[in-house]
Design a protein around this motif. Structure first.
Motif, PDB file in Angstrom:
ATOM      1  N   ALA A 140     -74.168  -1.972  14.098  1.00 19.56           N
ATOM      2  CA  ALA A 140     -73.170  -2.974  13.697  1.00 19.56           C
ATOM      3  C   ALA A 140     -73.833  -4.130  12.952  1.00 19.56           C
ATOM      4  O   ALA A 140     -73.320  -4.620  11.942  1.00 19.56           O
ATOM      5  CB  ALA A 140     -72.433  -3.491  14.932  1.00 19.56           C
ATOM      6  N   ILE A 141     -74.996  -4.581  13.434  1.00 20.96           N
ATOM      7  CA  ILE A 141     -75.733  -5.656  12.774  1.00 20.96           C
ATOM      8  C   ILE A 141     -76.177  -5.220  11.379  1.00 20.96           C
ATOM      9  O   ILE A 141     -76.048  -5.964  10.400  1.00 20.96           O
ATOM     10  CB  ILE A 141     -76.947  -6.058  13.632  1.00 20.96           C
ATOM     11  CG1 ILE A 141     -76.484  -6.718  14.929  1.00 20.96           C
ATOM     12  CG2 ILE A 141     -77.886  -6.984  12.870  1.00 20.96           C
ATOM     13  CD1 ILE A 141     -77.591  -6.884  15.960  1.00 20.96           C
ATOM     14  N   SER A 142     -76.687  -3.998  11.268  1.00 22.54           N
ATOM     15  CA  SER A 142     -77.170  -3.490   9.978  1.00 22.54           C
ATOM     16  C   SER A 142     -76.048  -3.391   8.957  1.00 22.54           C
ATOM     17  O   SER A 142     -76.204  -3.798   7.800  1.00 22.54           O
ATOM     18  CB  SER A 142     -77.820  -2.116  10.173  1.00 22.54           C
ATOM     19  OG  SER A 142     -78.926  -2.188  11.048  1.00 22.54           O
ATOM     20  N   PHE A 143     -74.914  -2.872   9.366  1.00 22.56           N
ATOM     21  CA  PHE A 143     -73.809  -2.694   8.423  1.00 22.56           C
ATOM     22  C   PHE A 143     -73.167  -4.025   8.043  1.00 22.56           C
ATOM     23  O   PHE A 143     -72.666  -4.193   6.927  1.00 22.56           O
ATOM     24  CB  PHE A 143     -72.768  -1.737   9.012  1.00 22.56           C
ATOM     25  CG  PHE A 143     -73.269  -0.322   9.166  1.00 22.56           C
ATOM     26  CD1 PHE A 143     -74.194   0.193   8.268  1.00 22.56           C
ATOM     27  CD2 PHE A 143     -72.844   0.478  10.203  1.00 22.56           C
ATOM     28  CE1 PHE A 143     -74.684   1.491   8.407  1.00 22.56           C
ATOM     29  CE2 PHE A 143     -73.318   1.777  10.354  1.00 22.56           C
ATOM     30  CZ  PHE A 143     -74.239   2.285   9.452  1.00 22.56           C
ATOM     31  N   ALA A 144     -73.194  -4.991   8.961  1.00 21.34           N
ATOM     32  CA  ALA A 144     -72.688  -6.322   8.626  1.00 21.34           C
ATOM     33  C   ALA A 144     -73.540  -6.941   7.516  1.00 21.34           C
ATOM     34  O   ALA A 144     -73.018  -7.542   6.563  1.00 21.34           O
ATOM     35  CB  ALA A 144     -72.688  -7.214   9.860  1.00 21.34           C
ATOM     36  N   LEU A 146     -75.307  -5.258   5.329  1.00 20.78           N
ATOM     37  CA  LEU A 146     -75.072  -4.448   4.125  1.00 20.78           C
ATOM     38  C   LEU A 146     -73.823  -4.906   3.384  1.00 20.78           C
ATOM     39  O   LEU A 146     -73.813  -4.961   2.145  1.00 20.78           O
ATOM     40  CB  LEU A 146     -74.934  -2.974   4.515  1.00 20.78           C
ATOM     41  CG  LEU A 146     -74.587  -2.008   3.377  1.00 20.78           C
ATOM     42  CD1 LEU A 146     -75.713  -1.951   2.352  1.00 20.78           C
ATOM     43  CD2 LEU A 146     -74.293  -0.610   3.937  1.00 20.78           C
ATOM     44  N   LEU A 147     -72.767  -5.244   4.109  1.00 13.79           N
ATOM     45  CA  LEU A 147     -71.522  -5.674   3.476  1.00 13.79           C
ATOM     46  C   LEU A 147     -71.685  -6.978   2.711  1.00 13.79           C
ATOM     47  O   LEU A 147     -71.044  -7.196   1.679  1.00 13.79           O
ATOM     48  CB  LEU A 147     -70.420  -5.816   4.531  1.00 13.79           C
ATOM     49  CG  LEU A 147     -69.933  -4.514   5.183  1.00 13.79           C
ATOM     50  CD1 LEU A 147     -68.958  -4.816   6.308  1.00 13.79           C
ATOM     51  CD2 LEU A 147     -69.279  -3.601   4.144  1.00 13.79           C
ATOM     52  N   LEU A 148     -72.554  -7.850   3.196  1.00 16.58           N
ATOM     53  CA  LEU A 148     -72.769  -9.135   2.543  1.00 16.58           C
ATOM     54  C   LEU A 148     -73.801  -9.060   1.417  1.00 16.58           C
ATOM     55  O   LEU A 148     -73.788  -9.877   0.498  1.00 16.58           O
ATOM     56  CB  LEU A 148     -73.233 -10.181   3.564  1.00 16.58           C
ATOM     57  CG  LEU A 148     -72.234 -10.594   4.638  1.00 16.58           C
ATOM     58  CD1 LEU A 148     -72.932 -11.466   5.680  1.00 16.58           C
ATOM     59  CD2 LEU A 148     -71.065 -11.341   4.029  1.00 16.58           C
ATOM     60  N   SER A 207     -78.713  -8.030  -6.757  1.00 15.08           N
ATOM     61  CA  SER A 207     -78.168  -9.338  -6.396  1.00 15.08           C
ATOM     62  C   SER A 207     -78.337  -9.680  -4.920  1.00 15.08           C
ATOM     63  O   SER A 207     -77.736 -10.635  -4.433  1.00 15.08           O
ATOM     64  CB  SER A 207     -76.676  -9.386  -6.750  1.00 15.08           C
ATOM     65  OG  SER A 207     -75.992  -8.278  -6.191  1.00 15.08           O
ATOM     66  N   ALA A 208     -79.172  -8.913  -4.192  1.00 17.50           N
ATOM     67  CA  ALA A 208     -79.305  -9.133  -2.747  1.00 17.50           C
ATOM     68  C   ALA A 208     -80.478 -10.022  -2.384  1.00 17.50           C
ATOM     69  O   ALA A 208     -80.641 -10.375  -1.211  1.00 17.50           O
ATOM     70  CB  ALA A 208     -79.432  -7.790  -2.023  1.00 17.50           C
TER      71      ALA A 208
END
Length: 483
Positions: A140-144, A146-148, A207-208
């Motif tokens: 959950a932390i990793s995908f959060a 990734l979304l940002l 852009s990350a």
């Protein structure tokens, strides 16, 4: 290891380097500076004193000894050259670094989440939905993150300012406390997953990460190759997917949490949420301020520096009493990290100032001139990656080493410069995992109290080498297929 030996070893290491002959082509003052820098790195690993004290001591030492360490004889002979004033300005330069203040702001955001209890509310919601299994919390932390990532060109803002304040509330729900044996219950695992995941997402998109944009500009100016957002994303796609899926699992194996699952925790979280009741005004204010920060970070980077946007939000929190001034002045972790990271930025920049990095580039070109393009590519990418141990920020690394490495590669006959440059620039995010100072969010997670120095250095080495292996074993063949 006794405390006295921890203090003595870095000094002995510096003395050993100073006793060695100065390498050909390198100024003696640069060699002396390098000896001090190596001692600092050893001091940060062994921790005879807090990291901030080690960094501050080194900066003061270099500034006092500037005529022998920081400045060349030519500089000192220049008319009207004020070595004392220049040395002092050099010593405090790190405190004017925007990333340093963005890191400081992240601690204040975390204080806002804690004081309003909004962080606890979010943590409880996350635990309620995914708290049955610690591994799923890691994903959950990793995908959060990734979304940002595609919309936030600062991993400090993204992970340190948004993810960290939320997950810092999770360990306490399980009785896992910082700077305590209970940290390994779950807090250590979650913090490591967060920093490791943001290093992966920082390499996934142009852009990350702010240095990614700088890197493409340097590639264009050095070897006239343009790298678009789509080219970058496609080039790193298989590496990014593999690493993002593996990172929580690898952390689960190499740094296992004691708490694996707990059926009662989600039910307990639901009860605690009911006790909190509906969201209060200060929670809504905090949410609006955080959203404002995200909007400014994502869309207004050309007009307002991310660190300045963060300081603006802190002012708004103070005006609306979300935070009090005593919350700012009393945040020891934030001020400690500010001093620690600012001094490291200064010391790392000094390696370039004294000409050590330039000398290293020239030496590398002489060594690799007769190698095949494939062998030269692998050696240069590995060297570029591992030399991040010498840098306290990805921006400094990019500025100092990328032009030199590109120049060496361009001088090798038959080198595919597009593939070579893509391997270099997409490694910038990954290499942040190597050290507690390797990228903006690193000091935040390192300073959380859940990742002891010896654990951080050990895991940084393991994950750093794994990330590099996947980049070369998967990414290099993929790029050869594409281009």
């Amino acid at each position: 290891m006794p405390a006295w030996s921890k203090a003595l070893l870095p000094l002995l290491l510096a003395m050993l380097i100073l006793l060695l002959p100065v390498p050909d082509g390198l100024d003696p003052h640069a060699w002396r500076f390098f000896a001090i820098f190596v001692a600092v790195i050893a001091g940060l690993i062994l921790e005879p004193l807090p990291g901030a004290v080690v960094g501050l001591s080194a900066v003061v030492l270099v500034a006092i000894a500037a005529p022998w360490v920081l400045f060349s004889p030519t500089q000192l002979a220049t008319t009207n050259f004020n070595s004392a004033g220049t040395a002092f300005r050099w010593a405090i330069a790190g405190f004017g670094n925007s990333t340093v203040w963005l890191i400081f702001s992240a601690f204040m955001f975390a204080a806002g989440y804690e004081k309003t209890q909004f962080g606890k509310r979010l943590a409880l919601l996350l635990v309620k939905k995914m708290g049955k299994n610690t591994l799923t919390l890691g994903y959950a932390i990793s995908f959060a993150d990734l979304l940002l990532a595609p919309f936030t060109p600062s991993n400090t803002a993204r992970s340190g300012g948004t993810i960290f304040p939320i997950i810092s509330n999770l360990p306490a729900l399980y009785g896992s406390k910082p700077n305590d044996p209970s940290a390994r219950l779950i807090g250590s695992y979650l913090m490591w997953v967060a920093i490791a995941a943001t290093c992966v997402t920082s390499s996934m998109f142009l852009s990350a990460l702010a240095p990614n944009l700088l890197a493409t500009a340097l590639v264009k100016s050095q070897i006239d190759i343009s790298i678009s957002w789509a080219t970058w994303a496609l080039a790193f796609l298989p590496v990014g997917v593999i690493l993002l899926l593996l990172t929580p699992l690898l952390a689960y194996w190499f740094y296992p949490p004691t708490i694996k699952s707990n059926e009662e925790v989600p039910r307990w979280a639901a009860t605690e949420l009911a006790k909190l009741g509906p969201m209060q005004l200060k929670e809504w204010l905090l949410v609006s301020f955080v959203c404002l920060a995200l909007v400014l970070w994502i869309f207004a980077g050309k007009y307002i520096e991310p660190a300045l946007a963060a300081l603006l939000v802190i002012c708004l929190m103070l005006y609306t009493k979300v935070l009090d001034w005593s919350d700012i002045t009393g945040n020891k972790a934030a001020w400690n990290t500010l001093v620690w990271f600012a001094t490291l930025v200064t010391l790392a920049g000094g390696l370039s100032d004294v000409g050590f990095i330039r000398w290293l580039g020239v030496l590398g070109g002489q060594w690799l001139g007769d190698l095949s393009p494939v062998a030269a590519t692998l050696i240069l990418v590995i060297a570029f990656y591992l030399l991040h141990y010498l840098f306290a920020s990805s921006t400094a690394h990019t500025t100092a080493l990328l032009p030199v490495t590109l120049a060496i590669g361009a001088a090798i006959p038959g080198m595919n410069l597009l593939i070579f440059s893509l391997l270099l620039v997409t490694s910038l995010g990954l290499m942040g995992i190597l050290t507690p100072y390797g990228t903006g969010p690193s000091p935040i997670y390192f300073g959380s109290g859940y990742l002891p120095a010896h654990d951080y250095w050990r895991l940084g080495t393991i994950f750093g080498l794994l990330y590099l292996a996947v980049l070369l074993l998967v990414g290099y063949p993929w790029l050869q297929f594409l281009f």
